[in-house]
Enzyme design. Structure first.
Site, PDB file in Angstrom:
ATOM      1  N   HIS A  31       0.871  -1.169   0.000  1.00 18.93           N
ATOM      2  CA  HIS A  31       0.000   0.000   0.000  1.00 18.93           C
ATOM      3  C   HIS A  31       0.921   1.236   0.000  1.00 18.93           C
ATOM      4  CE1 HIS A  31      -2.789   2.955   1.815  1.00 18.93           C
ATOM      5  NE2 HIS A  31      -3.771   2.142   1.507  1.00 18.93           N
ATOM      6  N   ASP A  40       3.082  -4.265   8.209  1.00 14.61           N
ATOM      7  CA  ASP A  40       1.843  -3.494   8.089  1.00 14.61           C
ATOM      8  C   ASP A  40       0.695  -4.491   8.224  1.00 14.61           C
ATOM      9  OD1 ASP A  40      -0.506  -2.416   7.114  1.00 14.61           O
ATOM     10  OD2 ASP A  40       0.354  -1.592   5.285  1.00 14.61           O
ATOM     11  N   GLN A  90      -4.565  -5.052   7.246  1.00 15.11           N
ATOM     12  CA  GLN A  90      -5.541  -5.991   6.682  1.00 15.11           C
ATOM     13  C   GLN A  90      -5.518  -7.346   7.379  1.00 15.11           C
ATOM     14  OE1 GLN A  90      -7.818  -5.195   4.541  1.00 15.11           O
ATOM     15  NE2 GLN A  90      -7.056  -3.192   3.974  1.00 15.11           N
ATOM     16  N   LYS A  99     -10.558  -0.818  10.820  1.00 15.70           N
ATOM     17  CA  LYS A  99     -10.764  -1.970   9.936  1.00 15.70           C
ATOM     18  C   LYS A  99     -11.192  -3.193  10.731  1.00 15.70           C
ATOM     19  CE  LYS A  99      -7.368  -0.449   6.502  1.00 15.70           C
ATOM     20  NZ  LYS A  99      -8.160   0.190   5.451  1.00 15.70           N
ATOM     21  N   CYS A 148      -4.817   2.240  -3.723  1.00 15.24           N
ATOM     22  CA  CYS A 148      -3.596   2.828  -3.147  1.00 15.24           C
ATOM     23  C   CYS A 148      -2.411   1.894  -3.303  1.00 15.24           C
ATOM     24  CB  CYS A 148      -3.774   3.181  -1.677  1.00 15.24           C
ATOM     25  SG  CYS A 148      -5.019   4.405  -1.403  1.00 15.24           S
TER      26      CYS A 148
END
Lengths: 405, 142
Positions: free
Chosen positions: A122, A199, A202, A225, A363
């Protein structure tokens, strides 16, 4: 088996109609909806306990501080952090990554050092490192992927060297759904003495994260999220790294003593939390964690995997459909294109039927460039989604494609 | 017909639809019917890059008026291009430059292109007006 009907009752927003149709919300990878428990926690905070934290000596200040710190405790427990001081509150995953780039990066990365990211990142996990490399004359290297959207681990292994100072990779791809082998990525990086930032934006909504089992140096994710409020992010870091890092921002809360002769900084995590924090959302984040745990993270993951399998089969027979991201290990993201039809048109046609999907590059422009496409249509699933919704989605998608051709 | 008359006509046409799906269906048809774009002009000089779709606009002078050709890689956006051209193409440059394009809001098009994509629509309108301005500044009235 989860009782999805009763789970759906917890989400007020799902009860509405959009364009005269029941809302089908398949944009969960962008942000998930919030259960009543989280909304109530926010309302309760402002209605009953709002005060500034850590500095007040009055009753409400103490209550607010306690609620605020309870979230830190809950997050630490959820990701199995060794201590709650290693949980830093930020505005979101993006800020968490920027904090590491600005504080750790500027201090420990110098000219000729190498940072490794992957093709599928991303923008949030690319641009901060680009900025750092530019500033420090460091080198950014990129792990390539195969056509299925999986990292080429052999290439990664070849890239690693004593010059590698940091590896920054996503746990789960927002655009493809690929689940990356982060444990192996971390182990291999550590063999070369490099640090690793994952990261997890997700991943945290779908999987149980164990930062100690992963032996990860930094792990970043967002509350919004995972059924929590917006504007609330987490940065986990290893204690010795966080302690060695300079503050990211100056202000209140991050200091011990200030004088014009010199200033001493507070301990972690407060050293990185200048200014009045996002107290209300931090408090409400605990309600989101409690909510996920009351359902059971494994049960949520299983339901989402079932939905992904079901959706993959449901769209398979649509003429001209091409799945983008066919990794062996995938989270509940279905990215696709239909030959001869623009993804934007499909997204708008589905919206006219009350179905919310995401279209575009998500993104991740370098990833789109690698795949030779401009963007995709992305449907992403959460615990409250159903097979019946997927049936409607597949039917409307087929119809939209016919209309547009 | 004047710019205003054409806009009012479009507003009347769209008043027949009572839902988004039908409006979209009509816009798709308009897009499919748009006069073919001259391939020689499918270049970056005439490209307006929106967030997710590409639009090409090519101006031309015919009988003292500005005529536009347009295209998009998205069918719905192409339909919108077709509506903009129907309103502006062939009109006097001065009037194009000064036009208040109120029909966009009245047929729910701004909302249809949603906030994050309306920059594409806004860029399109801006480009059409810029061409008109450029032409009026070189145009010496009799």
């Amino acid at each position: 088996m989860l009782d999805i009907t009763s789970i759906r009752q917890d989400f007020p927003i799902l009860q509405q109609e959009v364009n005269g149709k029941p809302l089908i919300y398949f944009d969960n990878a962008a942000t998930s909806q919030k259960p009543r428990q989280v909304i109530d926690a926010l309302t309760h905070y402002y209605a009953a306990i709002n005060a500034n934290v850590h500095r007040g000596i009055h009753f409400l200040a103490e209550k607010a501080t306690e609620a605020f710190e309870n979230t830190r405790e809950a997050v630490a427990k959820m990701i199995n952090a060794p201590s709650k001081e290693q949980i830093i509150f930020t505005r979101g995953t993006t800020e968490s990554i920027n904090l590491v780039a600005a504080s750790y990066g500027r201090t420990f990365i110098g000219e000729g050092d190498e940072i490794i990211v992957s093709t599928m990142e991303h923008h949030s996990n690319i641009v901060p490192w680009q900025m750092l490399c530019q500033e420090k004359n460091a080198v950014l290297k990129v792990i390539p992927i195969n056509d299925a959207g999986e990292l080429l681990m052999d290439e990664y292994l070849k890239m690693l060297s004593p010059r590698t100072k940091l590896v920054a990779v996503m746990h789960v791809s927002n655009a493809l759904g690929t689940v990356n082998p982060v444990a192996e990525i971390i182990r291999l990086a550590h063999e070369q003495g490099a640090k690793v930032l994952i990261d997890g934006a997700q991943a945290a909504p779908h999987y149980r994260i164990d930062v100690q089992a992963l032996d990860v140096d930094f792990y970043a994710f967002s509350a919004h999220k995972m059924y929590g409020p917006t504007g609330m992010g987490i940065l986990y870091g290893k204690r010795e790294l966080l302690e060695a890092m300079p503050p990211y921002m100056g202000g209140g809360e991050m200091i011990k003593e200030v004088s014009f002769k010199g200033t001493t900084y507070n301990e972690i995590p407060y050293k990185f939390e200048a200014g009045t924090p996002n107290i209300g959302d931090a408090v409400a984040m605990k309600a989101a964690i409690d909510y996920m745990q009351s359902i059971g993270q494994e049960a949520i993951a299983k339901h989402e995997q079932d939905l992904l399998t079901y959706a993959t089969d449901a769209v398979a027979t649509i003429p001209g459909i091409r799945l983008i991201g066919t990794a062996h290990q995938k989270a509940s993201v279905l990215s696709f294109l239909i030959d001869g039809v623009h993804p934007l048109d499909l997204g708008m046609m589905l919206d006219a039927k009350g179905i919310a999907v995401r279209t575009g590059s998500h993104c991740a422009m370098p990833l789109m460039e690698r795949l030779g496409i401009d963007g995709t249509v992305r449907a992403s699933f959460a615990v409250y989604n159903t097979e019946a919704e997927i049936d409607t989605f597949a039917k409307e998608l087929r119809k939209a494609a016919e209309t547009l051709r | 017909m004047t710019i205003q008359e054409i806009q009012d006509e479009i507003i009347d046409e769209f008043a027949l639809f009572d839902n988004k799906e039908d409006r979209y269906g009509y816009i798709i048809e308009l897009g499919k019917k748009l006069a073919p774009y001259p391939e020689a002009y499918r270049t970056d000089d005439f490209l307006i890059k929106g967030c997710q779709s590409k639009v090409w606009i090519k101006p031309e002078i015919q009988n003292g008026n500005l005529v536009f050709y347009g295209d998009s890689d998205s069918t719905l956006v192409k339909g919108i291009v077709s509506l903009l051209l129907r309103v502006l193409s062939g009109q006097p440059a001065r009037e194009i430059a000064a036009a208040d394009l109120y029909f966009i809001d009245r047929i729910g098009m701004r909302q249809m292109l949603s906030m994050n994509r309306s920059n594409g629509l806004a860029a399109m309108v801006k480009q059409l007006k810029l061409y008109a301005l450029a032409y009026t500044s070189t145009d010496t009235p009799n």
